[in-house]
Design a protein around this motif. Structure first.
Motif, PDB file in Angstrom:
ATOM      1  N   SER A   1      29.929   2.694  -4.549  1.00  0.00           N
ATOM      2  CA  SER A   1      29.289   3.414  -3.597  1.00  0.00           C
ATOM      3  C   SER A   1      30.124   4.276  -2.638  1.00  0.00           C
ATOM      4  O   SER A   1      31.117   3.679  -2.100  1.00  0.00           O
ATOM      5  N   LEU A   2      29.980   5.559  -2.812  1.00  0.00           N
ATOM      6  CA  LEU A   2      31.054   6.202  -1.733  1.00  0.00           C
ATOM      7  C   LEU A   2      30.344   6.748  -0.666  1.00  0.00           C
ATOM      8  O   LEU A   2      29.372   7.244  -0.421  1.00  0.00           O
ATOM      9  N   LEU A   3      30.962   6.433   0.392  1.00  0.00           N
ATOM     10  CA  LEU A   3      30.608   6.708   1.950  1.00  0.00           C
ATOM     11  C   LEU A   3      31.440   7.949   2.337  1.00  0.00           C
ATOM     12  O   LEU A   3      32.562   7.446   2.602  1.00  0.00           O
TER      13      LEU A   3
ATOM     14  N   GLY B   1      17.901   6.120   3.059  1.00  0.00           N
ATOM     15  CA  GLY B   1      19.384   5.745   2.874  1.00  0.00           C
ATOM     16  C   GLY B   1      19.411   4.196   2.028  1.00  0.00           C
ATOM     17  O   GLY B   1      20.287   3.895   1.177  1.00  0.00           O
ATOM     18  N   GLY B   2      18.806   3.434   2.537  1.00  0.00           N
ATOM     19  CA  GLY B   2      18.497   1.892   1.974  1.00  0.00           C
ATOM     20  C   GLY B   2      18.165   1.996   0.639  1.00  0.00           C
ATOM     21  O   GLY B   2      18.730   1.424  -0.251  1.00  0.00           O
ATOM     22  N   LEU B   3      16.925   2.625   0.379  1.00  0.00           N
ATOM     23  CA  LEU B   3      16.406   2.760  -0.975  1.00  0.00           C
ATOM     24  C   LEU B   3      17.459   3.302  -2.062  1.00  0.00           C
ATOM     25  O   LEU B   3      17.637   2.971  -3.135  1.00  0.00           O
ATOM     26  N   ALA B   4      18.027   4.602  -1.462  1.00  0.00           N
ATOM     27  CA  ALA B   4      19.152   5.051  -2.413  1.00  0.00           C
ATOM     28  C   ALA B   4      20.408   4.221  -2.829  1.00  0.00           C
ATOM     29  O   ALA B   4      20.678   4.326  -3.723  1.00  0.00           O
TER      30      ALA B   4
ATOM     31  N   MET C   1      27.163  10.837  15.638  1.00  0.00           N
ATOM     32  CA  MET C   1      26.239  10.047  15.699  1.00  0.00           C
ATOM     33  C   MET C   1      25.843   9.751  14.178  1.00  0.00           C
ATOM     34  O   MET C   1      25.430   8.951  13.714  1.00  0.00           O
ATOM     35  N   ALA C   2      25.738  11.020  13.360  1.00  0.00           N
ATOM     36  CA  ALA C   2      25.099  11.103  11.950  1.00  0.00           C
ATOM     37  C   ALA C   2      26.127  10.293  11.301  1.00  0.00           C
ATOM     38  O   ALA C   2      25.759   9.461  10.405  1.00  0.00           O
ATOM     39  N   ALA C   3      27.352  10.334  11.697  1.00  0.00           N
ATOM     40  CA  ALA C   3      28.375   9.558  10.643  1.00  0.00           C
ATOM     41  C   ALA C   3      28.088   8.104  11.122  1.00  0.00           C
ATOM     42  O   ALA C   3      28.390   7.281  10.039  1.00  0.00           O
ATOM     43  N   ARG C   4      27.981   7.618  12.325  1.00  0.00           N
ATOM     44  CA  ARG C   4      27.935   6.284  12.745  1.00  0.00           C
ATOM     45  C   ARG C   4      26.712   5.677  12.014  1.00  0.00           C
ATOM     46  O   ARG C   4      26.853   4.605  11.441  1.00  0.00           O
ATOM     47  N   LEU C   5      25.489   6.485  12.061  1.00  0.00           N
ATOM     48  CA  LEU C   5      24.597   6.126  11.306  1.00  0.00           C
ATOM     49  C   LEU C   5      24.602   5.771   9.884  1.00  0.00           C
ATOM     50  O   LEU C   5      24.146   4.732   9.190  1.00  0.00           O
ATOM     51  N   ARG C   6      25.164   6.845   9.287  1.00  0.00           N
ATOM     52  CA  ARG C   6      25.564   6.732   7.754  1.00  0.00           C
ATOM     53  C   ARG C   6      26.344   5.412   7.422  1.00  0.00           C
ATOM     54  O   ARG C   6      26.185   4.768   6.424  1.00  0.00           O
ATOM     55  N   PHE C   7      27.298   5.211   8.225  1.00  0.00           N
ATOM     56  CA  PHE C   7      28.242   4.059   7.994  1.00  0.00           C
ATOM     57  C   PHE C   7      27.471   2.789   8.083  1.00  0.00           C
ATOM     58  O   PHE C   7      27.601   1.928   7.233  1.00  0.00           O
TER      59      PHE C   7
ATOM     60  N   ALA D   1      25.269   2.302   4.753  1.00  0.00           N
ATOM     61  CA  ALA D   1      25.894   1.817   3.879  1.00  0.00           C
ATOM     62  C   ALA D   1      26.470   0.306   4.077  1.00  0.00           C
ATOM     63  O   ALA D   1      26.490  -0.398   3.322  1.00  0.00           O
ATOM     64  N   ALA D   2      26.793  -0.089   5.395  1.00  0.00           N
ATOM     65  CA  ALA D   2      27.639  -1.361   5.497  1.00  0.00           C
ATOM     66  C   ALA D   2      26.439  -2.464   5.730  1.00  0.00           C
ATOM     67  O   ALA D   2      26.812  -3.592   5.634  1.00  0.00           O
ATOM     68  N   ALA D   3      25.008  -2.227   5.590  1.00  0.00           N
ATOM     69  CA  ALA D   3      24.218  -3.064   5.654  1.00  0.00           C
ATOM     70  C   ALA D   3      23.739  -3.905   4.343  1.00  0.00           C
ATOM     71  O   ALA D   3      23.030  -4.894   4.195  1.00  0.00           O
ATOM     72  N   LYS D   4      24.356  -3.305   3.303  1.00  0.00           N
ATOM     73  CA  LYS D   4      24.381  -3.802   1.842  1.00  0.00           C
ATOM     74  C   LYS D   4      25.746  -4.263   1.440  1.00  0.00           C
ATOM     75  O   LYS D   4      26.537  -3.884   1.844  1.00  0.00           O
ATOM     76  N   ASP D   5      25.566  -5.254   0.619  1.00  0.00           N
ATOM     77  CA  ASP D   5      26.597  -6.070   0.100  1.00  0.00           C
ATOM     78  C   ASP D   5      27.088  -5.374  -1.189  1.00  0.00           C
ATOM     79  O   ASP D   5      26.206  -4.933  -2.057  1.00  0.00           O
ATOM     80  N   HIS D   6      28.202  -4.781  -1.354  1.00  0.00           N
ATOM     81  CA  HIS D   6      28.543  -3.704  -2.470  1.00  0.00           C
ATOM     82  C   HIS D   6      29.525  -4.360  -3.272  1.00  0.00           C
ATOM     83  O   HIS D   6      30.463  -5.130  -3.317  1.00  0.00           O
ATOM     84  N   ASP D   7      29.629  -3.966  -4.697  1.00  0.00           N
ATOM     85  CA  ASP D   7      30.401  -4.487  -5.716  1.00  0.00           C
ATOM     86  C   ASP D   7      31.784  -3.683  -5.242  1.00  0.00           C
ATOM     87  O   ASP D   7      32.845  -4.141  -5.247  1.00  0.00           O
ATOM     88  N   VAL D   8      31.657  -2.414  -5.092  1.00  0.00           N
ATOM     89  CA  VAL D   8      32.756  -1.575  -4.809  1.00  0.00           C
ATOM     90  C   VAL D   8      32.523  -0.556  -3.476  1.00  0.00           C
ATOM     91  O   VAL D   8      31.606   0.324  -4.092  1.00  0.00           O
TER      92      VAL D   8
END
Length: 278
Positions: A123-125, A144-147, A186-192, A195-202
């Motif tokens: 997942s690229l952030l 974002g979560g669904l994506a 603000m947009a970058a903080r929300l985006r991070f 992304a950080a709310a999900k456990d990622h493989d990579v």
């Protein structure tokens, strides 16, 4: 003659069809393997107008060879193996190929030569990732979560955590406003935070920690450490060496598209800082 229950012959080699010994529990699991990876950009048109959409259409209609093509060899023969549980920093001067390498790992850029293999879904952030400006922050959290593959129930259960982590509501109810009213930070903080709310493989993070105040950066660094401990692999591109030191246990140093050094964070950063001072 060895006992028939012994899975090896007298030389110690495994007998065909015999069960393999179990791998040690602490064996490292590869998550990303780059093998002689080359990434080449092709820029069409070097003169005025040659890079326009009209010019591109004319080249297609003519079916002739492209003229004025400039090749940019952004990544040159990079090889490394990343393992589950690692947090890896990518450093180097501007234009050294760091962001290009992340995009290749994410599967967004094809290899010119060599290969890159990933175990699980990368997942690229990036701070430049597009958001839907006409939708509210609340709806973007859901989308974002669904994506990222989360269910609606998972997004709803983590919604308050995402908003609180981003801090965008600290000075008002911004989460209910359209994204176009947000500052870039603000947009970058929300985006991070999404992304950080999900456990990622990579998880691939491109300069995300450069946004926000020091308190948010500290929260981000702590979350990256949690993701690493939850058996994921994190790659972080940053020009802030302190963020790399605080977050990463290994560093890849790219310079002019080549992998100059790969090793423990303190050793590689010391060599890089000595290099930039000379």
């Amino acid at each position: 003659m060895a006992d028939i229950t012994d899975p090896t012959d007298p030389t110690g080699a495994a007998r065909p069809g015999a069960p393999r010994p179990a791998a040690p529990e602490d064996a490292r699991v590869p998550t990303v393997i780059a093998d002689g990876l080359h990434i080449v950009y092709r820029v069409y048109g070097t003169g005025a107008g040659k890079g326009s959409a009209t010019a591109a259409l004319n080249r297609i209609l003519r079916r002739g060879p492209a003229t004025g093509v400039r090749e940019v060899h952004a990544v040159k023969g990079v090889s490394f193996t990343a393992y589950r549980g690692e947090s890896i920093g990518l450093i180097g001067s501007n234009g050294s190929g760091k962001s290009t390498l992340l995009q290749a790992i994410a599967g967004l850029l094809p290899a010119e030569r060599g290969t890159v293999h990933t175990h699980g879904q990368p997942s690229l952030l990036g701070v430049n990732a597009a958001l839907m400006n006409d939708l509210t922050g609340e709806k973007n959290v859901l989308l974002g979560g669904l994506a990222m593959g989360m269910s609606r129930e998972q997004v709803r259960s983590r919604y308050d955590e995402i908003v609180d982590f981003s801090g965008i509501n600290e000075k008002g109810d911004f989460i209910s406003l359209p994204m176009r009213t947000y500052s870039s930070g603000m947009a970058a903080r929300l985006r991070f935070s999404i992304a950080a709310a999900k456990d990622h493989d990579v998880l691939l993070i491109d300069e995300a920690l450069a946004t926000g105040d020091r308190a948010f950066q500290k929260r981000s660094e702590a979350r990256i450490r949690e993701l690493r401990e939850e058996a994921g692999t994190v790659f972080l591109v940053s020009h802030n060496n302190n963020s790399i030191r605080d977050t990463c246990d290994r560093v890849l140093w790219l310079e002019r598209g080549t992998l100059r050094m790969d090793g423990p964070t303190d050793q590689v950063l010391q060599a890089y800082e000595d290099f930039t001072r000379t």
